[in-house]
Motif scaffolding. Structure first.
Motif, PDB file in Angstrom:
ATOM      1  N   THR A 151      11.143  46.589 -35.651  1.00 29.34           N
ATOM      2  CA  THR A 151      11.733  46.187 -37.074  1.00 29.34           C
ATOM      3  C   THR A 151      11.626  44.032 -36.617  1.00 29.34           C
ATOM      4  OG1 THR A 151      12.860  48.115 -37.086  1.00 29.34           O
ATOM      5  CG2 THR A 151      13.956  46.254 -38.512  1.00 29.34           C
TER       6      THR A 151
ATOM      7  N   VAL B 267       9.718  37.706 -36.415  1.00 34.70           N
ATOM      8  CA  VAL B 267       8.401  36.393 -35.836  1.00 34.70           C
ATOM      9  C   VAL B 267       8.713  35.569 -35.899  1.00 34.70           C
ATOM     10  CG1 VAL B 267       5.759  37.294 -35.656  1.00 34.70           C
ATOM     11  CG2 VAL B 267       7.332  39.412 -36.040  1.00 34.70           C
ATOM     12  N   ARG B 268       8.807  34.562 -37.190  1.00 34.44           N
ATOM     13  CA  ARG B 268       9.311  33.760 -37.307  1.00 34.44           C
ATOM     14  C   ARG B 268      10.130  32.182 -35.958  1.00 34.44           C
ATOM     15  NH1 ARG B 268       7.644  29.963 -41.043  1.00 34.44           N
ATOM     16  NH2 ARG B 268       7.737  27.633 -40.285  1.00 34.44           N
TER      17      ARG B 268
ATOM     18  N   PHE C 175       9.525  42.749 -34.522  1.00 29.27           N
ATOM     19  CA  PHE C 175       7.892  42.522 -34.704  1.00 29.27           C
ATOM     20  C   PHE C 175       6.670  42.315 -36.193  1.00 29.27           C
ATOM     21  CE2 PHE C 175       8.816  42.634 -29.905  1.00 29.27           C
ATOM     22  CZ  PHE C 175       8.597  41.515 -29.998  1.00 29.27           C
ATOM     23  N   GLN C 176       7.674  43.169 -37.031  1.00 26.37           N
ATOM     24  CA  GLN C 176       7.109  43.790 -37.523  1.00 26.37           C
ATOM     25  C   GLN C 176       7.887  42.750 -38.947  1.00 26.37           C
ATOM     26  OE1 GLN C 176       7.439  48.278 -38.631  1.00 26.37           O
ATOM     27  NE2 GLN C 176       5.661  48.654 -37.954  1.00 26.37           N
ATOM     28  N   GLU C 177       8.406  42.359 -39.196  1.00 27.03           N
ATOM     29  CA  GLU C 177       9.312  41.347 -39.878  1.00 27.03           C
ATOM     30  C   GLU C 177       8.670  39.902 -39.427  1.00 27.03           C
ATOM     31  OE1 GLU C 177      13.317  41.461 -41.489  1.00 27.03           O
ATOM     32  OE2 GLU C 177      13.425  43.737 -41.347  1.00 27.03           O
ATOM     33  N   GLN C 178       8.450  39.570 -40.920  1.00 29.79           N
ATOM     34  CA  GLN C 178       7.758  38.075 -40.730  1.00 29.79           C
ATOM     35  C   GLN C 178       9.366  37.129 -40.115  1.00 29.79           C
ATOM     36  OE1 GLN C 178       6.416  36.308 -43.989  1.00 29.79           O
ATOM     37  NE2 GLN C 178       5.667  34.360 -42.357  1.00 29.79           N
ATOM     38  N   SER C 179      10.060  37.168 -41.278  1.00 26.51           N
ATOM     39  CA  SER C 179      11.240  36.320 -40.644  1.00 26.51           C
ATOM     40  C   SER C 179      11.739  36.264 -39.073  1.00 26.51           C
ATOM     41  CB  SER C 179      12.408  36.269 -41.524  1.00 26.51           C
ATOM     42  OG  SER C 179      12.802  37.863 -41.605  1.00 26.51           O
TER      43      SER C 179
ATOM     44  N   THR D  93      12.737  29.127 -42.330  1.00 23.94           N
ATOM     45  CA  THR D  93      11.570  28.290 -41.298  1.00 23.94           C
ATOM     46  C   THR D  93      12.174  28.077 -40.674  1.00 23.94           C
ATOM     47  OG1 THR D  93      12.177  27.081 -42.271  1.00 23.94           O
ATOM     48  CG2 THR D  93      10.693  27.991 -43.720  1.00 23.94           C
TER      49      THR D  93
ATOM     50  N   THR E 170       8.758  32.444 -33.004  1.00 25.49           N
ATOM     51  CA  THR E 170       7.322  31.197 -32.579  1.00 25.49           C
ATOM     52  C   THR E 170       8.621  30.187 -32.775  1.00 25.49           C
ATOM     53  OG1 THR E 170       6.953  31.630 -35.018  1.00 25.49           O
ATOM     54  CG2 THR E 170       5.286  32.047 -33.029  1.00 25.49           C
ATOM     55  N   ASN E 171       9.741  29.890 -33.900  1.00 25.30           N
ATOM     56  CA  ASN E 171       9.917  28.603 -33.895  1.00 25.30           C
ATOM     57  C   ASN E 171      10.701  28.143 -32.442  1.00 25.30           C
ATOM     58  OD1 ASN E 171       9.120  27.851 -36.224  1.00 25.30           O
ATOM     59  ND2 ASN E 171      11.130  29.079 -37.240  1.00 25.30           N
TER      60      ASN E 171
END
Lengths: 311, 275
Positions: free
Chosen positions: A78, A86-87, A80-84, A262, A90-91
């Motif tokens: 879950t 994973v963001r 690593f699949q949800e973009q939020s 973001t 990286t953030n």
């Protein structure tokens, strides 16, 4: 090299102790009893080690604090699949890189300035260091107001200079960087103090020798200050990197992870999942943070310390 | 000519520092002194009339004097945790530095882990619940002690390494037990590093937001940082009160800073470089 020196050290200290041993009956280690460890070990063990260890189990479960269902890797899937989410990862990396990078560069520059012969040195050191002591939440609120796109002082001043400032915390492409700047503003004083300590400990003879050789200020900086301040750099890099990877307070106060997700970092993702009642997923987020910090901090500290010994 | 350059650079530095570091604090003070209408402009201006005292009163009275409860809670947590950290941290560091033992590598590893590893939040709540100290001041204190120990041990150990062993030996010959050696001989010698640890941990624990947020939720035991965060949503239309609150919360660190500024910087520098 290292084993030899430690061996010499230990025999060096052990010998006089052993000699005294023959004349006195009390065992020498009675001065340093193990029970001094007892209370700290209990507190540290129960409230830090136990939660850390069990997190590796609960990260693989669906969990409501009472019952836990083993779900294998589902939480991580879950995550690593949800973009939020994973963001958030990286953030975290961007934030840590920016804040520690800027703290190293600015801290070094300010330390060079504040160890040189300028007026009001004591005042400048104090002013620079003060934000380190002040409430992060208070500073977060203050800068949220100062960074207001229309009314805020920062954009007001910029518009006087003919520059249209960005919508700092509201613009998705700026929010994370804006918070990072405030983090640097608050933390650069500590980096500077550490660098000042590092620079002050460099023996004056090096500078004198360089001056005799006619070295320029840049050469002095590049070949004397920079390499000899290396322990300070190691400290600043490690402290700010670990702090940056874990940071939560400032982001949570200033943007709440927004706009959207973001400016989310792992620590704010962990809090959001906890608030939503997804305890297993939240704990998985913690494990991800653990792994990220370990992957970055452990080799880095090894590398920085190894170089230090060689120099 | 030779004297002109330092003055010039220094002068420029003063101006830049004023813009970057004094203006935000001046802004807090000015806004805290405004009336509600003017503070809504978010402008950097002299207040129309000086309302600081009234604003502070309103903040103190807000939510049934919550800020006073919060100050008491914050101070209790900070004082107890820091006292425990100084004593326990120094005890661990003392034995760790002095006694060559097979345990040492393991303890050093634990200290390092404590500095690096991010605490696992929800499992910690689970443990606190099991120990019946979740949502209590005691629970928060135990957390602050557990999280602060590694750093304190590190600072103390570096400093204890500089204290000659002959001191312990002399005390031993005089018949002192371990407690007397530690508290009467070693502890007083540690004074300068104790100041550093006290200041650093006081600032850290008093300003802590994340741990009270997780481990002390609810309105029963607010800490000042939590009230600040809560007031942020409550006072969004009354910036003067919000900033009066920030001012109030900033006073303790300010006092600490005024009195200990030099010691903080010296101690921090010494500790950071050795550590």
């Amino acid at each position: 090299m290292t084993p030899v020196t430690t061996l010499q050290q230990s025999t060096g200290t052990a010998r006089p102790v052993a000699r005294r041993h023959r004349t006195r009956t009390a065992p020498v280690d009675a001065r340093y009893p193990y029970w001094f460890y007892l209370l700290p070990a209990v507190v540290y063990g129960v409230f830090f080690l136990v939660p850390t260890v069990v997190s590796f189990y609960y990260a693989f479960t669906r969990w409501d604090l009472f019952t836990a269902h083993w779900v294998g890797l589902e939480n991580f899937r879950t995550f690593f699949q949800e973009q939020s989410l994973v963001r958030g990862l990286t953030n975290t990396l961007i934030y840590a890189a920016i804040t520690s990078g800027l703290k190293v560069v600015l801290g070094m520059a300010l330390a060079v300035l504040l160890t040189s012969k300028i007026i009001a040195r004591g005042y400048l050191r104090s002013v620079l260091f003060f934000p380190t002591l002040v409430s992060t939440i208070g500073i977060g609120i203050t800068f949220t107001v100062l960074m207001n796109p229309e009314k805020g002082l920062i954009n007001n001043m910029l518009s006087h200079a003919g520059v249209t400032g960005p919508a700092w915390l509201v613009d998705p492409s700026w929010a994370l960087y804006s918070v990072a700047f405030v983090d640097v503003w608050k933390g650069v004083g500590l980096a500077t103090v550490i660098y000042i300590a590092g620079l002050v400990s460099i023996p004056q003879e090096y500078y004198e020798a360089a001056r005799v050789d006619g070295a320029s200020s840049w050469t002095v900086f590049r070949h004397i200050m920079l390499p000899l301040a290396r322990p300070a750099t190691a400290t600043v890099v490690l402290l700010s990197l670990i702090g940056g990877l874990r940071s939560f307070d400032l982001i949570w106060t200033m943007t709440g992870g927004g706009p959207g997700f973001t400016s989310d970092v792992i620590a704010s993702v962990v809090y959001k999942q906890y608030q939503a009642g997804f305890y297993g997923l939240s704990t998985a987020g913690n494990v991800v943070l653990f792994v990220v910090v370990a992957i970055i901090a452990v080799p880095l500290s090894w590398f920085l310390n190894r170089k230090e010994v060689q120099a | 000519m030779r004297n002109a350059r330092p003055a010039l650079v220094g002068g420029a530095a003063i101006v830049v520092s004023a813009v970057f570091f004094l203006v935000p604090f001046a802004f807090i003070f000015l806004t805290a002194s405004m009336n509600t209408v003017q503070s809504g402009d978010l402008s950097f201006a002299l207040p129309h009339g000086f309302h600081l005292i009234d604003n502070l009163k309103s903040v103190v009275q807000a939510r049934d004097y919550m800020i006073l409860t919060a100050f008491v809670d914050s101070i209790v947590v900070t004082v107890v945790s820091v006292t425990a950290l100084v004593i326990l941290g120094a005890m661990v560091a003392f034995v760790l530095q002095r006694r060559a033992s097979r345990l040492n590598p393991a303890i050093n590893l634990l200290v390092l882990a404590g500095l690096i590893v991010p605490p696992a939040v929800v499992p910690t709540i689970w443990v606190l619940q099991k120990a019946h100290v979740f949502k209590t001041l005691e629970g928060l204190m135990l957390i602050e002690i557990a999280y602060g120990l590694p750093f304190c041990v590190l600072l103390f150990r570096a400093f204890i390494a500089t204290i000659p062993r002959e001191l312990d030996e002399a005390a031993m010959i005089d018949g002192a037990g371990p407690l007397r050696i530690f508290f009467q001989i070693i502890f007083p010698v540690l004074r300068s590093v104790i100041v550093t640890v006290v200041v650093l941990q006081t600032v850290f624990i008093y300003n802590d937001f994340q741990n009270p947020l997780y481990f002390l939720p609810g309105d029963d035991h607010p800490t000042v940082q939590l009230t600040l965060f809560n007031f942020q949503s409550q006072f969004t239309t009354q910036y003067n009160l919000l900033f009066a609150d920030i001012l109030l919360v900033t006073i303790p660190p300010l006092i600490l800073f005024v009195f200990l500024n030099r010691k903080i910087v010296e101690g921090m520098a010494a500790g950071a470089v050795k550590g």
